[in-house]
Every structure is written in C-alpha cells, then in structure tokens.
Design a protein around this motif. Structure first.
Motif, PDB file in Angstrom:
ATOM      1  N   LEU A  11       0.823  -1.205   0.000  1.00 26.94           N
ATOM      2  CA  LEU A  11       0.000   0.000   0.000  1.00 26.94           C
ATOM      3  C   LEU A  11       0.862   1.261   0.000  1.00 26.94           C
ATOM      4  CD1 LEU A  11      -2.794  -1.077   2.507  1.00 26.94           C
ATOM      5  CD2 LEU A  11      -3.075  -0.660   0.060  1.00 26.94           C
ATOM      6  N   THR A  12       1.959   1.228   0.744  1.00 25.88           N
ATOM      7  CA  THR A  12       2.849   2.383   0.793  1.00 25.88           C
ATOM      8  C   THR A  12       3.483   2.637  -0.566  1.00 25.88           C
ATOM      9  OG1 THR A  12       3.328   1.961   3.130  1.00 25.88           O
ATOM     10  CG2 THR A  12       4.856   3.383   1.942  1.00 25.88           C
ATOM     11  N   LEU A  13       3.950   1.585  -1.220  1.00 28.81           N
ATOM     12  CA  LEU A  13       4.546   1.735  -2.546  1.00 28.81           C
ATOM     13  C   LEU A  13       3.503   2.165  -3.573  1.00 28.81           C
ATOM     14  CD1 LEU A  13       6.932  -1.349  -2.531  1.00 28.81           C
ATOM     15  CD2 LEU A  13       7.582   1.066  -2.427  1.00 28.81           C
ATOM     16  N   ASP A  14       2.286   1.674  -3.437  1.00 25.65           N
ATOM     17  CA  ASP A  14       1.220   2.069  -4.351  1.00 25.65           C
ATOM     18  C   ASP A  14       0.941   3.567  -4.233  1.00 25.65           C
ATOM     19  OD1 ASP A  14      -0.832   1.560  -6.263  1.00 25.65           O
ATOM     20  OD2 ASP A  14      -2.319   1.526  -4.652  1.00 25.65           O
ATOM     21  N   ALA A  15       0.939   4.084  -3.005  1.00 26.49           N
ATOM     22  CA  ALA A  15       0.703   5.503  -2.790  1.00 26.49           C
ATOM     23  C   ALA A  15       1.866   6.364  -3.260  1.00 26.49           C
ATOM     24  CB  ALA A  15       0.431   5.767  -1.305  1.00 26.49           C
ATOM     25  N   ALA A  16       3.077   5.791  -3.266  1.00 23.48           N
ATOM     26  CA  ALA A  16       4.270   6.562  -3.620  1.00 23.48           C
ATOM     27  C   ALA A  16       4.450   6.735  -5.120  1.00 23.48           C
ATOM     28  CB  ALA A  16       5.513   5.895  -3.027  1.00 23.48           C
ATOM     29  N   GLY A  17       3.801   5.909  -5.938  1.00 27.01           N
ATOM     30  CA  GLY A  17       3.977   6.045  -7.380  1.00 27.01           C
ATOM     31  C   GLY A  17       3.288   4.931  -8.139  1.00 27.01           C
ATOM     32  N   ALA A  18       3.189   5.117  -9.455  1.00 26.93           N
ATOM     33  CA  ALA A  18       2.470   4.159 -10.301  1.00 26.93           C
ATOM     34  C   ALA A  18       3.382   3.125 -10.945  1.00 26.93           C
ATOM     35  CB  ALA A  18       1.709   4.912 -11.390  1.00 26.93           C
ATOM     36  N   GLU A  19       4.695   3.182 -10.660  1.00 25.43           N
ATOM     37  CA  GLU A  19       5.595   2.204 -11.257  1.00 25.43           C
ATOM     38  C   GLU A  19       5.297   0.817 -10.695  1.00 25.43           C
ATOM     39  OE1 GLU A  19       6.569   4.844  -9.586  1.00 25.43           O
ATOM     40  OE2 GLU A  19       7.258   6.213 -11.166  1.00 25.43           O
ATOM     41  N   PRO A  20       5.619  -0.235 -11.467  1.00 25.68           N
ATOM     42  CA  PRO A  20       5.341  -1.593 -10.993  1.00 25.68           C
ATOM     43  C   PRO A  20       6.046  -1.908  -9.676  1.00 25.68           C
ATOM     44  CG  PRO A  20       5.850  -1.607 -13.335  1.00 25.68           C
ATOM     45  CD  PRO A  20       6.156  -0.227 -12.848  1.00 25.68           C
ATOM     46  N   VAL A  21       5.380  -2.703  -8.872  1.00 30.79           N
ATOM     47  CA  VAL A  21       5.949  -3.225  -7.632  1.00 30.79           C
ATOM     48  C   VAL A  21       6.323  -4.682  -7.883  1.00 30.79           C
ATOM     49  CG1 VAL A  21       5.523  -3.772  -5.215  1.00 30.79           C
ATOM     50  CG2 VAL A  21       4.554  -1.683  -6.219  1.00 30.79           C
ATOM     51  N   GLN A  22       7.542  -5.036  -7.532  1.00 34.59           N
ATOM     52  CA  GLN A  22       7.985  -6.419  -7.700  1.00 34.59           C
ATOM     53  C   GLN A  22       7.726  -7.196  -6.408  1.00 34.59           C
ATOM     54  OE1 GLN A  22      11.832  -7.140  -9.624  1.00 34.59           O
ATOM     55  NE2 GLN A  22      11.995  -4.918  -9.920  1.00 34.59           N
ATOM     56  N   LEU A  23       7.031  -8.315  -6.539  1.00 40.87           N
ATOM     57  CA  LEU A  23       6.761  -9.193  -5.410  1.00 40.87           C
ATOM     58  C   LEU A  23       7.589 -10.458  -5.598  1.00 40.87           C
ATOM     59  CD1 LEU A  23       4.997  -9.610  -2.859  1.00 40.87           C
ATOM     60  CD2 LEU A  23       3.324 -10.757  -4.330  1.00 40.87           C
ATOM     61  N   HIS A  24       8.620 -10.632  -4.780  1.00 44.49           N
ATOM     62  CA  HIS A  24       9.490 -11.799  -4.878  1.00 44.49           C
ATOM     63  C   HIS A  24       8.990 -12.869  -3.912  1.00 44.49           C
ATOM     64  CE1 HIS A  24      13.236  -9.742  -6.810  1.00 44.49           C
ATOM     65  NE2 HIS A  24      12.103  -9.372  -7.370  1.00 44.49           N
ATOM     66  N   VAL A  25       8.749 -14.057  -4.439  1.00 44.42           N
ATOM     67  CA  VAL A  25       8.083 -15.119  -3.695  1.00 44.42           C
ATOM     68  C   VAL A  25       9.045 -16.278  -3.441  1.00 44.42           C
ATOM     69  CG1 VAL A  25       6.178 -16.766  -3.696  1.00 44.42           C
ATOM     70  CG2 VAL A  25       5.860 -14.487  -4.692  1.00 44.42           C
ATOM     71  N   ALA A  26       9.179 -16.633  -2.174  1.00 41.67           N
ATOM     72  CA  ALA A  26       9.962 -17.798  -1.774  1.00 41.67           C
ATOM     73  C   ALA A  26       9.272 -18.398  -0.548  1.00 41.67           C
ATOM     74  CB  ALA A  26      11.404 -17.425  -1.463  1.00 41.67           C
ATOM     75  N   SER A  27       8.146 -19.066  -0.785  1.00 43.49           N
ATOM     76  CA  SER A  27       7.321 -19.549   0.311  1.00 43.49           C
ATOM     77  C   SER A  27       6.615 -20.835  -0.088  1.00 43.49           C
ATOM     78  CB  SER A  27       6.278 -18.489   0.694  1.00 43.49           C
ATOM     79  OG  SER A  27       5.376 -18.996   1.646  1.00 43.49           O
ATOM     80  N   SER A  28       6.644 -21.799   0.815  1.00 41.79           N
ATOM     81  CA  SER A  28       5.991 -23.079   0.537  1.00 41.79           C
ATOM     82  C   SER A  28       4.502 -23.057   0.846  1.00 41.79           C
ATOM     83  CB  SER A  28       6.661 -24.186   1.370  1.00 41.79           C
ATOM     84  OG  SER A  28       6.536 -23.901   2.759  1.00 41.79           O
ATOM     85  N   GLY A  29       4.009 -21.962   1.437  1.00 43.83           N
ATOM     86  CA  GLY A  29       2.585 -21.900   1.719  1.00 43.83           C
ATOM     87  C   GLY A  29       2.293 -21.011   2.914  1.00 43.83           C
ATOM     88  N   GLY A  30       1.136 -21.202   3.492  1.00 43.11           N
ATOM     89  CA  GLY A  30       0.728 -20.393   4.635  1.00 43.11           C
ATOM     90  C   GLY A  30      -0.768 -20.483   4.831  1.00 43.11           C
ATOM     91  N   GLU A  31      -1.290 -19.607   5.671  1.00 46.88           N
ATOM     92  CA  GLU A  31      -2.705 -19.623   5.986  1.00 46.88           C
ATOM     93  C   GLU A  31      -3.515 -18.959   4.876  1.00 46.88           C
ATOM     94  OE1 GLU A  31      -3.638 -18.145   9.841  1.00 46.88           O
ATOM     95  OE2 GLU A  31      -2.018 -19.285  10.817  1.00 46.88           O
ATOM     96  N   LEU A  32      -4.664 -19.537   4.594  1.00 43.26           N
ATOM     97  CA  LEU A  32      -5.517 -19.026   3.517  1.00 43.26           C
ATOM     98  C   LEU A  32      -5.976 -17.602   3.810  1.00 43.26           C
ATOM     99  CD1 LEU A  32      -7.043 -19.375   0.901  1.00 43.26           C
ATOM    100  CD2 LEU A  32      -8.836 -20.601   2.161  1.00 43.26           C
ATOM    101  N   GLY A  33      -6.354 -17.321   5.044  1.00 43.64           N
ATOM    102  CA  GLY A  33      -6.801 -15.977   5.390  1.00 43.64           C
ATOM    103  C   GLY A  33      -5.716 -14.940   5.182  1.00 43.64           C
ATOM    104  N   ALA A  34      -4.474 -15.295   5.509  1.00 48.59           N
ATOM    105  CA  ALA A  34      -3.356 -14.374   5.306  1.00 48.59           C
ATOM    106  C   ALA A  34      -3.153 -14.102   3.825  1.00 48.59           C
ATOM    107  CB  ALA A  34      -2.087 -14.954   5.927  1.00 48.59           C
ATOM    108  N   ALA A  35      -3.240 -15.143   3.018  1.00 51.26           N
ATOM    109  CA  ALA A  35      -3.083 -14.968   1.574  1.00 51.26           C
ATOM    110  C   ALA A  35      -4.182 -14.090   1.000  1.00 51.26           C
ATOM    111  CB  ALA A  35      -3.089 -16.335   0.883  1.00 51.26           C
ATOM    112  N   LEU A  36      -5.411 -14.286   1.450  1.00 51.85           N
ATOM    113  CA  LEU A  36      -6.519 -13.490   0.933  1.00 51.85           C
ATOM    114  C   LEU A  36      -6.370 -12.018   1.288  1.00 51.85           C
ATOM    115  CD1 LEU A  36      -9.516 -15.900   1.618  1.00 51.85           C
ATOM    116  CD2 LEU A  36      -8.625 -15.216  -0.612  1.00 51.85           C
ATOM    117  N   SER A  37      -5.791 -11.716   2.455  1.00 55.11           N
ATOM    118  CA  SER A  37      -5.601 -10.312   2.820  1.00 55.11           C
ATOM    119  C   SER A  37      -4.596  -9.645   1.896  1.00 55.11           C
ATOM    120  CB  SER A  37      -5.156 -10.198   4.281  1.00 55.11           C
ATOM    121  OG  SER A  37      -3.849 -10.724   4.475  1.00 55.11           O
ATOM    122  N   VAL A  38      -3.560 -10.376   1.474  1.00 53.01           N
ATOM    123  CA  VAL A  38      -2.597  -9.829   0.519  1.00 53.01           C
ATOM    124  C   VAL A  38      -3.244  -9.706  -0.864  1.00 53.01           C
ATOM    125  CG1 VAL A  38      -0.371 -10.187  -0.615  1.00 53.01           C
ATOM    126  CG2 VAL A  38      -0.634 -10.732   1.813  1.00 53.01           C
TER     127      VAL A  38
END
Length: 207
Positions: free
Chosen positions: A65-92
């Motif tokens: 959200l902070t990066l979105d407010a700071a500018g319209a350039e793409p945000v890179q999301l680097h993923v290194a995760s085997s999983g997690g809670e469904l509710g946590a994923a839905l919030s992201v």
C-alpha cells in the motif's frame, strides 16, 4: 467508485518518500537484515519469505500500500514460500486487487499452497529456472470453540477455497476438476511445467 484507478485515494503521495522504518519492514520471513529489507523497499521490491502468517501478511500489505501511494511504477513481489494460511493470503490478494500500481511477481525458489493464489493475483508472473511449485489446498487457521463455531469456520474456509479455485481456473485455463484434483493430490511442478500449466508467463533467464 473505482478505488483501483484512483491515484488520489490515499492522499497526495510524497515526491521523495521517507525510508521505510526498519522496525516496520514487512515481516515476510526470517533471514534478511533490516538494512537490506530497506534497500529492497527503495527499489519497490516486497518479499514473501517462509510460511505466510497473518503477521507477515500485515507487513506485506502495508509495504504494498505504501509503494502504491508513492507512485504508479510496478511493484515487484518476490516469492519464496511453501505456503501459509488461507486468510493471510486473501488479505494480501485483496490489497493487490485494490492497487493502482501493477504487481509483477517472481518466484525465486518456491511457491506452494495459499501463496500460489497470491501469485495468481499479480498482473505479471515469472519464475527462475529452478523454482518449484506445489499445488496444495491452502490450510485454514486453527479454530477452537463450540461445535457451531468450528462448523461456521469450516464453512467459511470452504467458501474462501472456492474463490481460490475459481481464480486459478480463470488464470490457467485449466478445468475446475483438474485444479481440484491437483490441489487434492499436492501436485508439484517445475518452472517449465508451471509455464505450460498457465501459472506463470515467463522463465527468467531462459533463452
């Protein structure tokens, strides 16, 4: 009102945003010093590392959200995760869906379970050649209480799982039955297999 395309919805972003305070850096997982997290944030990179927890999702959402407010350039999301809670994923996922800035996801080592759904929410998706994927049903947070409370939580989990399945069907073009079968079986995929499956669009560094 379409919040996704309203760049002023968070107010006027600063022209030179202050550095991300080290104690507020996204809790994407252990292993990186604060100064490196801050440098990555300055480059508009947010990481999901290790199991995605509600606490980690809160930090990741705040960074996005902070990066979105700071500018319209793409945000890179680097993923290194085997999983997690469904509710946590839905919030992201909800945050990614609301952003005006596009999110470009890169799987650097692995993506599994609920994190695959986060990957599916990104506008562009790529992976390194040796990244691995595992399609598994995202787990729900542990629930205790009366039988009725547990039953309501189970029903909510099934509704949320339905959302994830439909998103994966739309993204990949695979049939619903195949998505459900692969999630039940815990199917593993290489980067090339994920490309063929429709989970990603590009393998980084591939000629």
């Amino acid at each position: 009102m379409n919040l996704r395309h309203d760049p002023m919805r968070w107010g006027q972003p600063p022209q030179n945003p202050e550095p991300w305070p080290p104690h507020l850096l996204p809790a994407g997982g252990p292993g990186l010093p604060g100064w490196l997290e801050e440098r990555l944030f300055d480059q508009r990179i947010v990481m999901i590392r290790g199991p995605l927890t509600p606490e980690g999702a809160t930090g990741i959402a705040a960074a996005l959200l902070t990066l979105d407010a700071a500018g319209a350039e793409p945000v890179q999301l680097h993923v290194a995760s085997s999983g997690g809670e469904l509710g946590a994923a839905l919030s992201v996922i909800d945050v990614i869906d609301s952003m005006a800035a596009p999110v470009h996801a890169v799987v650097t080592s692995e993506a599994g379970g609920a994190v695959v759904a986060v990957l599916a929410a990104a506008e562009r998706r790529a992976a390194y050649r040796h990244a691995r994927f595992r399609l598994t049903e995202p787990r729900a947070a542990a629930v205790s209480g009366t039988a009725d409370e547990v039953a309501r939580a189970a029903g909510q989990h099934l509704r949320e799982l339905e959302e994830i399945i439909l998103r994966l069907v739309e993204l990949t073009g695979q049939t619903r039955s195949r998505i459900e079968d692969d999630l039940s079986a815990g199917r593993g995929l290489t980067a090339q297999e994920a490309l063929d499956y429709g989970l990603i669009e590009e393998i980084v560094g591939k000629a």
